[in-house]
Each structure stands twice: as C-alpha cells, then as structure tokens.
Design an enzyme around this catalytic site. Structure first.
Site, PDB file in Angstrom:
ATOM      1  N   HIS A 143      -8.343   3.743  -2.225  1.00 55.33           N
ATOM      2  CA  HIS A 143      -8.498   4.115  -0.819  1.00 55.33           C
ATOM      3  C   HIS A 143      -8.545   5.621  -0.680  1.00 55.33           C
ATOM      4  CE1 HIS A 143      -6.805   0.101  -0.808  1.00 55.33           C
ATOM      5  NE2 HIS A 143      -7.342  -0.079   0.379  1.00 55.33           N
ATOM      6  N   LYS A 149     -12.151  -3.301  -5.133  1.00 56.38           N
ATOM      7  CA  LYS A 149     -12.134  -2.880  -3.734  1.00 56.38           C
ATOM      8  C   LYS A 149     -12.094  -1.362  -3.616  1.00 56.38           C
ATOM      9  CE  LYS A 149      -9.363  -2.927   0.481  1.00 56.38           C
ATOM     10  NZ  LYS A 149      -7.995  -3.061   1.026  1.00 56.38           N
ATOM     11  N   GLN A 184     -11.278  -2.054  12.107  1.00 57.59           N
ATOM     12  CA  GLN A 184     -11.319  -3.511  11.950  1.00 57.59           C
ATOM     13  C   GLN A 184     -11.694  -4.175  13.277  1.00 57.59           C
ATOM     14  OE1 GLN A 184      -7.513  -4.620  10.327  1.00 57.59           O
ATOM     15  NE2 GLN A 184      -7.975  -3.785   8.306  1.00 57.59           N
ATOM     16  N   ARG A 197       0.851  -1.187   0.000  1.00 54.16           N
ATOM     17  CA  ARG A 197       0.000   0.000   0.000  1.00 54.16           C
ATOM     18  C   ARG A 197       0.889   1.239   0.000  1.00 54.16           C
ATOM     19  NH1 ARG A 197      -3.394  -0.783  -1.766  1.00 54.16           N
ATOM     20  NH2 ARG A 197      -4.652  -2.080  -0.379  1.00 54.16           N
ATOM     21  N   GLU A 237      -2.031   6.292  -0.669  1.00 51.87           N
ATOM     22  CA  GLU A 237      -3.319   5.644  -0.391  1.00 51.87           C
ATOM     23  C   GLU A 237      -3.367   5.091   1.037  1.00 51.87           C
ATOM     24  OE1 GLU A 237      -5.576   3.487  -3.067  1.00 51.87           O
ATOM     25  OE2 GLU A 237      -4.942   4.590  -4.848  1.00 51.87           O
ATOM     26  N   ARG A 240     -18.520  -3.349   7.764  1.00 49.65           N
ATOM     27  CA  ARG A 240     -17.646  -4.523   7.795  1.00 49.65           C
ATOM     28  C   ARG A 240     -18.399  -5.813   8.102  1.00 49.65           C
ATOM     29  NH1 ARG A 240     -12.318  -3.036   7.611  1.00 49.65           N
ATOM     30  NH2 ARG A 240     -11.829  -0.844   8.037  1.00 49.65           N
TER      31      ARG A 240
END
Length: 262
Positions: free
Chosen positions: A146, A173, A239, A85, A89, A216
């Site tokens: 992102h 995504k 998360q 990544r 982003e 999520r």
C-alpha cells in the site's frame, strides 16, 4: 492464469469478487457488523475483510482468535480475510513483527480466517515466516503493498507484484494513491501489463480516492479480480457502496460478454 479458491469463492474467474470491510473497535461491534452483512441480499458480498488493526484488544492473540471464531460462526459460508494493516502502510496501529506473525498464525490455525493478508515489503524473513506458517494451515495468502502517499511508476508496481508472486503469495494486491487522473491510468496500465505478461495467479489492484473510483469497477477489463465495497464505514478512501458497486460490476461484465471481448 490459475484461480484461487477461498471457501466457496473462486477468485480469478468471472466478475471481480466484492469484499466488505469490518473496521469496528469492540467485539460486540464487530459481531453486529457481521450480522448486518449477513442480512444483505444473497450474493451481494463475496467476502468480508476483518481489519483487526481497528480492534481494541488485537494485541491479545487469544482474544483475537476467539473473536475470529465467533465471526466465523455468524458469517457461515461467507469467507473472511484477516488483515492487520500496519501504520506504515496506512493502518491504525504499529506492532512488533513477532506479534504480527503470531496473530496471523493464530488466525490461520484456530481463528476461523479463510485467508490472511501479509504485507510483503517488510523484513523479508518475517514475510517468509508468515507465508510458511499460514500455508502450513492450508490457508491462502493475499500479499499486499500500500502506498498512501503516491502512485509509483508502472514499472515499479509491476516489479513489486512480480516479487510478491516470486515469494509465494497466492493473490497479489497493490493499492496506491493518485494525485491526478493520469496516476489512475498508470495503475490501470500496470495492472494490464502484469495480467497479460507475468501473472500466473489473481491480482487485486486499486487506485484510491475519488480519482481512483474507476479502478474499483473496471477490474474485469484490466485484470483485477477482487474489489472493496462498503456497508457504512470504509477501510480506504474511494470505496463505493456495495449496491452501487455490484450494479457497476454487472454492467461491465455483461457488456464484455455481449461484445465477446472475454
């Protein structure tokens, strides 16, 4: 909608698949985390994401590929997603486009990766080269976008997902940052619109942070086929722990079946 098989995991069918990130800095720490993931209950983790931008030696392509092969040996049947990544982003490092491409190709060819993340809104020729190289190895691509600053308008997100599909990513995504509860609803609305009207392949969408937590666990309702959970360290805000995430996903799945919505 077509499904995508990654190892033994069929993405786009049934409950959203659970991905757990590895964000360690050294080879030893990465492999120890993989052993920890192997120790959880069977079926609790469908896939691992190796966030290689955290890895201290990631700019050494051969060392990175060797670490990937060792990771593959430990994870055995659990597939892993290779992700570098970039800082633009939300990642840990910025590297030249040429090195980014070499890393992705090496991991697809000889680094044990089951699939590779490609950021789809950098230079278009770089994107196309990455897609060609990875697909030539028979490895699927998760195309990604992102935004850690905001939640774009729903029509913008749908347009970006459609572009990823047109360019040839196998799974699409998008992750965005909400500033309000309404922003979360915008992300969910865009997901449903894309799923119902345009997508012919699986989606992964999420709204990050505490507001976005609902995105999520609600993917099976709105059309997102994978979700990220944590065993310890997180790779993005919001998360949930894997055990809680699996419980919530199962509750939603069972209710959908009971109500004969699916």
């Amino acid at each position: 909608m077509n499904t995508v098989r990654i190892g033994e995991v069929e993405v786009g069918k049934g409950m959203p698949k659970v991905i757990v990130p590895i964000v360690a800095k050294t080879r030893e720490e990465i492999l120890d985390k993989a052993r920890e993931i192997r120790s959880v209950a069977p079926g609790a983790v469908d896939m691992v994401e190796w966030r290689a931008d955290f890895y201290d030696e990631v700019t050494d392509v051969e060392k990175t590929a060797e670490t990937g092969r060792l990771l593959r040996e430990i994870l055995r049947e659990i597939p892993f997603l290779f992700t570098f990544r970039t800082a633009r982003e939300g990642g840990e490092k910025e590297i030249p486009a040429e090195l980014y491409t070499k890393l992705n190709q090496a991991m697809a060819e000889r680094g044990g990766a089951s699939c590779v993340d490609v950021e789809m809104f950098s230079d278009e020729e770089t994107v196309k080269e990455n897609l060609r190289n990875i697909h030539a190895c028979g490895i699927p691509v998760i195309g990604s976008r992102h935004s850690f600053a905001e939640t774009p308008a729903a029509e913008v997100m749908v347009r970006e997902l459609r572009k990823m599909q047109d360019l040839g990513a196998d799974i699409l995504k998008i992750a965005v940052m909400p500033k309000s509860r309404k922003d979360v609803a915008v992300l969910l609305s865009a997901t449903a619109d894309m799923c119902e009207n345009y997508a012919d392949r699986p989606l992964i969408t999420m709204s990050m942070g505490p507001y976005g937590m609902i995105s999520r666990i609600s993917g099976e309702v709105f059309g997102s086929s994978m979700t990220f959970g944590a065993l310890g360290e997180v790779s993005a805000p919001g998360q949930l722990p894997v055990s809680a995430l699996n419980t919530a996903l199962r509750l939603v799945h069972d209710e959908l079946i009971v109500r004969q919505i699916k």
